[in-house]
Motif scaffolding. Structure first.
Motif, PDB file in Angstrom:
ATOM      1  N   PRO B  62      57.044  31.482  11.532  1.00  0.00           N
ATOM      2  CA  PRO B  62      57.332  32.203  12.738  1.00  0.00           C
ATOM      3  C   PRO B  62      56.202  32.428  13.583  1.00  0.00           C
ATOM      4  N   SER B  63      56.409  32.934  14.691  1.00  0.00           N
ATOM      5  CA  SER B  63      55.223  33.328  15.936  1.00  0.00           C
ATOM      6  C   SER B  63      54.549  34.515  15.063  1.00  0.00           C
ATOM      7  N   LEU B  66      55.929  37.909  16.346  1.00  0.00           N
ATOM      8  CA  LEU B  66      57.372  38.370  15.873  1.00  0.00           C
ATOM      9  C   LEU B  66      57.721  39.678  15.761  1.00  0.00           C
ATOM     10  N   GLY B  67      56.887  40.430  14.635  1.00  0.00           N
ATOM     11  CA  GLY B  67      57.242  41.611  14.330  1.00  0.00           C
ATOM     12  C   GLY B  67      57.073  42.930  15.197  1.00  0.00           C
ATOM     13  N   ARG B  69      56.951  41.946  18.542  1.00  0.00           N
ATOM     14  CA  ARG B  69      57.763  41.966  19.486  1.00  0.00           C
ATOM     15  C   ARG B  69      59.129  42.641  19.126  1.00  0.00           C
ATOM     16  N   ILE B  70      59.662  42.680  18.043  1.00  0.00           N
ATOM     17  CA  ILE B  70      60.845  43.262  17.511  1.00  0.00           C
ATOM     18  C   ILE B  70      60.715  44.628  17.916  1.00  0.00           C
ATOM     19  N   LEU B  71      59.511  45.258  17.577  1.00  0.00           N
ATOM     20  CA  LEU B  71      59.277  46.869  17.903  1.00  0.00           C
ATOM     21  C   LEU B  71      59.200  47.100  19.139  1.00  0.00           C
ATOM     22  N   ALA B  73      60.563  45.590  21.520  1.00  0.00           N
ATOM     23  CA  ALA B  73      62.240  45.464  21.920  1.00  0.00           C
ATOM     24  C   ALA B  73      62.831  46.551  21.658  1.00  0.00           C
ATOM     25  N   SER B  74      62.563  47.233  20.524  1.00  0.00           N
ATOM     26  CA  SER B  74      63.564  48.181  19.843  1.00  0.00           C
ATOM     27  C   SER B  74      63.068  49.466  20.659  1.00  0.00           C
ATOM     28  N   LEU B  75      62.250  49.743  21.366  1.00  0.00           N
ATOM     29  CA  LEU B  75      61.532  50.807  21.901  1.00  0.00           C
ATOM     30  C   LEU B  75      62.579  50.872  23.197  1.00  0.00           C
ATOM     31  N   ARG B  77      65.221  49.245  23.752  1.00  0.00           N
ATOM     32  CA  ARG B  77      66.754  49.225  23.475  1.00  0.00           C
ATOM     33  C   ARG B  77      67.099  50.682  23.252  1.00  0.00           C
ATOM     34  N   ARG B  78      66.311  51.398  22.573  1.00  0.00           N
ATOM     35  CA  ARG B  78      66.577  52.904  22.105  1.00  0.00           C
ATOM     36  C   ARG B  78      66.843  53.503  23.649  1.00  0.00           C
ATOM     37  N   TRP B  94      61.278  62.058  22.757  1.00  0.00           N
ATOM     38  CA  TRP B  94      60.843  60.950  22.297  1.00  0.00           C
ATOM     39  C   TRP B  94      59.679  60.306  23.101  1.00  0.00           C
ATOM     40  N   LYS B 100      61.809  65.576  15.180  1.00  0.00           N
ATOM     41  CA  LYS B 100      63.369  65.914  15.359  1.00  0.00           C
ATOM     42  C   LYS B 100      63.511  67.327  15.477  1.00  0.00           C
TER      43      LYS B 100
END
Lengths: 189, 149
Positions: B62-63, B66-67, B69-71, B73-75, B77-78, B94, B100
């Motif tokens: 994998p690139s 990749l990890g 990019r996922i993190l 994108a997750s920000l 998305r939320r 946030w 919390k």
């Protein structure tokens, strides 16, 4: 980034993710990305698509972490394999069916001939053989042979009994053995 | 316990060519059967060849990012996932990286202030303006203005 979470097991990390911890999410992504990429790549046969599938699976986990319930599902990885596999199979359904490379017909007309194929051609043939297996046989082979999972865990992921999984492995390998014998008699692999 | 050809063949397919790694309950029988039969050894050699072929299967790493990019994108998305008033305040907290409990305390305080505001507003009857009074005031105002003009 994830110093405070790296010692936690998957179940604890998910609990933290359910409470909104992005650090816990980062830890689980770093811990498992390569593992789930491997199975995705084996199923979709393409690097970019495999990466997309893994990313999508993790994003779903981030958005709805409550979907994994430790009291119902045995292990996080077992459940997440199902998520990734499901995405990959959906993607594969949208693709066109697999056809054998033209090279195979040539070889088939002259069984036993001393044809030295390049490694890339042999790999392409092998990919073709595997792609032609029914999806469940591919899954069984990927999970047990390539991922090294136990028969029990692979059966849990696919959602079948161990005996049924073993039957899938036997059929997959028998088919592959026959094709290798037939089409790659004297190759370098 | 003896292992017949068919059983041996099936076990080879299911558990692989390394007989030493077969489940304990069939391992010894497998090893013993192999020692005594050249036919089984041929089967084993075939299985080893298949496994060698399968291991040459193409694989691309994998690139390296990749990890990340996922993190990343997750920000986003939320952020997209949060909607409405509570989503707005959650987002606010946030962004500032508040824990919390701070979000909870902030939300509770806001709700209490709103309730207090409504309570004061409905309870203070003396402060309400009647239509009649309003008309009087307006007439007085117009009259006064008229006087000035």
């Amino acid at each position: 980034m994830d110093k405070g979470f790296s010692h936690l097991d998957d179940a604890s990390l998910i609990q933290n993710i359910q409470q909104g911890s992005h650090e816990a999410f980062a830890t689980i992504v770093n811990r498992h990305t390569n593992r789930f990429y491997r199975i995705a790549y084996r199923l979709v046969f393409n690097k970019d698509e495999a990466e997309d599938m893994v990313q999508e699976a993790f994003l779903r986990l981030w958005e709805r972490p409550q979907l994994w319930n430790p009291s119902r599902q045995a292990k996080f990885t077992t459940w997440f394999y199902k998520v990734v596999i499901s995405l990959c199979l959906d993607l594969n359904k949208k693709k066109r069916p697999v056809h054998l490379p033209e090279d195979m017909e040539l070889l088939d007309r002259h069984p036993g001939q001393d044809v030295l194929l390049g490694i890339h051609q042999e790999q392409a043939l092998l990919e073709g053989f595997i792609k032609q297996l029914p999806a469940r046989q591919q899954l069984a082979l990927n999970l047990t042979f390539y991922e090294g999972l136990s028969n029990q865990e692979a059966a849990d992921i696919i959602g079948i009994k161990v005996k049924a999984l073993q039957s899938l492995i036997m059929r997959a390998k028998t088919t592959l053995k026959e094709k290798v014998r037939r089409y790659l008699p004297g190759g370098s692999i | 316990m003896t292992m017949k050809l068919k059983q041996f063949k099936e076990n080879l397919l299911v558990y692989g060519s390394n007989v030493h790694e077969w489940p304990e309950d069939i391992r010894q029988a497998g090893l013993k059967a192999m020692e005594t039969s050249s036919e089984l050894r041929t089967l084993l050699a075939e299985e080893e060849r298949l496994e060698r072929v399968l291991k040459t299967r193409k694989y691309e790493e994998p690139s390296s990012d990749l990890g990340e990019r996922i993190l990343s994108a997750s920000l986003s998305r939320r952020k997209r996932g949060r909607r409405g008033l509570s989503g707005f305040f959650s987002e606010l907290v946030w962004e500032f990286g508040l824990p919390k409990p701070a979000l909870t305390a902030f939300s509770v305080s806001l709700v209490l202030v709103l309730i207090l505001g409504f309570a004061i507003g409905f309870a203070d009857l003396t402060g309400s303006v009647s239509t009649e009074g309003s008309q009087t005031d307006l007439q007085e105002f117009l009259y006064y203005e008229g006087e000035v003009l």
